[in-house]
Write a protein that holds these residues in place. Structure first.
Motif, PDB file in Angstrom:
ATOM      1  N   CYS A  22       0.851  -1.341  -0.006  1.00 16.89           N
ATOM      2  CA  CYS A  22       0.125  -0.022   0.248  1.00 16.89           C
ATOM      3  C   CYS A  22       0.977   1.220   0.279  1.00 16.89           C
ATOM      4  O   CYS A  22       1.676   1.507   0.964  1.00 16.89           O
ATOM      5  CB  CYS A  22      -0.853   0.012   1.262  1.00 16.89           C
ATOM      6  N   VAL A  23       0.726   2.173  -0.889  1.00 17.29           N
ATOM      7  CA  VAL A  23       1.517   3.443  -0.866  1.00 17.29           C
ATOM      8  C   VAL A  23       0.679   4.603  -0.847  1.00 17.29           C
ATOM      9  O   VAL A  23       1.026   5.717  -0.557  1.00 17.29           O
ATOM     10  CB  VAL A  23       2.162   3.399  -2.350  1.00 17.29           C
ATOM     11  N   ALA A  24      -0.973   4.625  -0.995  1.00 14.83           N
ATOM     12  CA  ALA A  24      -1.481   5.720  -0.741  1.00 14.83           C
ATOM     13  C   ALA A  24      -3.166   5.075  -0.524  1.00 14.83           C
ATOM     14  O   ALA A  24      -3.444   4.086  -0.911  1.00 14.83           O
ATOM     15  CB  ALA A  24      -1.242   6.808  -1.875  1.00 14.83           C
ATOM     16  N   ASP A  25      -3.750   6.205  -0.361  1.00 16.30           N
ATOM     17  CA  ASP A  25      -5.335   6.115  -0.391  1.00 16.30           C
ATOM     18  C   ASP A  25      -5.917   4.933   0.380  1.00 16.30           C
ATOM     19  O   ASP A  25      -6.816   4.186  -0.193  1.00 16.30           O
ATOM     20  CB  ASP A  25      -5.833   6.075  -1.928  1.00 16.30           C
ATOM     21  N   THR A  26      -5.532   4.718   1.682  1.00 18.20           N
ATOM     22  CA  THR A  26      -5.914   3.446   2.147  1.00 18.20           C
ATOM     23  C   THR A  26      -7.255   4.113   2.783  1.00 18.20           C
ATOM     24  O   THR A  26      -7.239   4.809   3.556  1.00 18.20           O
ATOM     25  CB  THR A  26      -4.873   3.080   3.160  1.00 18.20           C
ATOM     26  N   THR A  27      -8.250   2.911   3.042  1.00 24.56           N
ATOM     27  CA  THR A  27      -9.377   3.342   3.601  1.00 24.56           C
ATOM     28  C   THR A  27     -10.071   1.887   3.951  1.00 24.56           C
ATOM     29  O   THR A  27      -9.555   0.765   3.739  1.00 24.56           O
ATOM     30  CB  THR A  27     -10.693   3.718   2.456  1.00 24.56           C
ATOM     31  N   ARG A  47      -9.090  -1.202   1.728  1.00 22.80           N
ATOM     32  CA  ARG A  47      -8.680  -0.805   0.228  1.00 22.80           C
ATOM     33  C   ARG A  47      -7.517   0.114   0.148  1.00 22.80           C
ATOM     34  O   ARG A  47      -7.430   1.019   1.007  1.00 22.80           O
ATOM     35  CB  ARG A  47      -9.966  -0.178  -0.279  1.00 22.80           C
ATOM     36  N   CYS A  48      -6.528  -0.097  -0.752  1.00 21.48           N
ATOM     37  CA  CYS A  48      -5.450   0.723  -0.792  1.00 21.48           C
ATOM     38  C   CYS A  48      -4.918   0.762  -1.930  1.00 21.48           C
ATOM     39  O   CYS A  48      -5.164  -0.086  -2.959  1.00 21.48           O
ATOM     40  CB  CYS A  48      -4.279   0.563   0.133  1.00 21.48           C
ATOM     41  N   ASP A  54      -5.593  -2.494  -4.245  1.00 20.18           N
ATOM     42  CA  ASP A  54      -5.610  -3.802  -3.598  1.00 20.18           C
ATOM     43  C   ASP A  54      -7.005  -3.574  -2.623  1.00 20.18           C
ATOM     44  O   ASP A  54      -7.015  -2.698  -2.075  1.00 20.18           O
ATOM     45  CB  ASP A  54      -4.410  -3.999  -2.871  1.00 20.18           C
ATOM     46  N   GLN A  55      -7.560  -4.869  -2.448  1.00 23.36           N
ATOM     47  CA  GLN A  55      -8.786  -4.766  -1.500  1.00 23.36           C
ATOM     48  C   GLN A  55      -8.842  -6.207  -0.723  1.00 23.36           C
ATOM     49  O   GLN A  55      -8.498  -7.318  -1.411  1.00 23.36           O
ATOM     50  CB  GLN A  55      -9.983  -4.703  -2.221  1.00 23.36           C
ATOM     51  N   ALA A  56      -9.169  -5.949   0.357  1.00 23.82           N
ATOM     52  CA  ALA A  56      -9.389  -7.353   1.449  1.00 23.82           C
ATOM     53  C   ALA A  56     -10.799  -7.068   2.027  1.00 23.82           C
ATOM     54  O   ALA A  56     -10.823  -6.036   2.532  1.00 23.82           O
ATOM     55  CB  ALA A  56      -8.197  -7.510   2.226  1.00 23.82           C
ATOM     56  N   GLU A  57     -11.145  -8.284   2.066  1.00 15.46           N
ATOM     57  CA  GLU A  57     -12.773  -8.324   2.552  1.00 15.46           C
ATOM     58  C   GLU A  57     -12.622  -9.058   4.160  1.00 15.46           C
ATOM     59  O   GLU A  57     -11.976 -10.238   3.833  1.00 15.46           O
ATOM     60  CB  GLU A  57     -13.654  -8.650   1.855  1.00 15.46           C
ATOM     61  N   GLY A  58     -13.056  -8.829   4.987  1.00 11.75           N
ATOM     62  CA  GLY A  58     -12.918  -9.436   6.341  1.00 11.75           C
ATOM     63  C   GLY A  58     -14.200  -9.420   7.014  1.00 11.75           C
ATOM     64  O   GLY A  58     -15.243  -8.649   6.632  1.00 11.75           O
TER      65      GLY A  58
END
Length: 179
Positions: free
Chosen positions: A60-65, A81-82, A90-94
């Motif tokens: 992740c380099v930016a725009d992490t939510t 998401r980042c 890139d996105q991860a669902e938990g």
């Protein structure tokens, strides 16, 4: 490019001088979560303002939510998401579940079954405009905001919530957010 380097240098210098003044001594008290959280107010989109560097966020380099919503079973759906260096997201669902008798201030989050991690809300603005999330061993820390940037007084309040819990902010890494 020079403007970006100058801005980054200024931020690093100001962050380093602030951290030097607020770095806690060896913590003796256990980490505490806030007294209670109105989960419905907490749900929604949060922007990562800063974090302790983590292996799973290495790309992740930016725009992490982080976006939280309720699942039909009462658990919380988590979508992190980042932006990667390539420009792609890139996105991860938990899934998060509230720990019993914590008034929604402590959750267990799982992105990869059967592994679960502690997600403790240790600082929270009364208007739910910023939050500080950590874990009991002080290895993880996130400062979150409802907006891509956090005004300086709010950032200082969030940082204070972390240092009062014994977190060493010298390792805090600030997240670039496009506005």
């Amino acid at each position: 490019m020079l403007k970006t380097i100058t801005l980054c240098s200024a931020l690093l210098i100001s962050s380093a001088s602030w951290a030097a003044d607020t770095t806690p001594t060896e913590p003796t008290a256990p980490v505490r979560s806030v007294a209670n959280v109105d989960l419905n107010r907490y749900l929604g989109l949060w922007y990562e303002i800063a974090k302790f560097p983590m292996y799973f966020q290495r790309n992740c380099v930016a725009d992490t939510t982080a976006n939280y919503s309720k699942n039909p079973d009462g658990s919380v759906k988590v979508i992190n998401r980042c932006r990667k260096e390539s420009g792609e997201f890139d996105q991860a669902e938990g899934k998060a579940t509230v720990v019993d008798n914590t008034q929604n201030s402590q959750l267990k989050v799982s992105f990869f079954w059967p592994f679960k991690s502690d997600y403790w809300i240790i600082g929270l603005d009364t208007d739910y405009q910023w939050a500080v999330v950590g874990n009991p061993n002080r290895k993880y820390l996130w400062i979150l905001s409802r907006t891509p940037s956090l005004p300086e007084p709010a950032l200082q309040a969030a940082q204070k919530a972390a240092t009062e819990q014994g977190y060493d902010l010298r390792q805090l890494d600030y997240t670039q957010q496009q506005k």
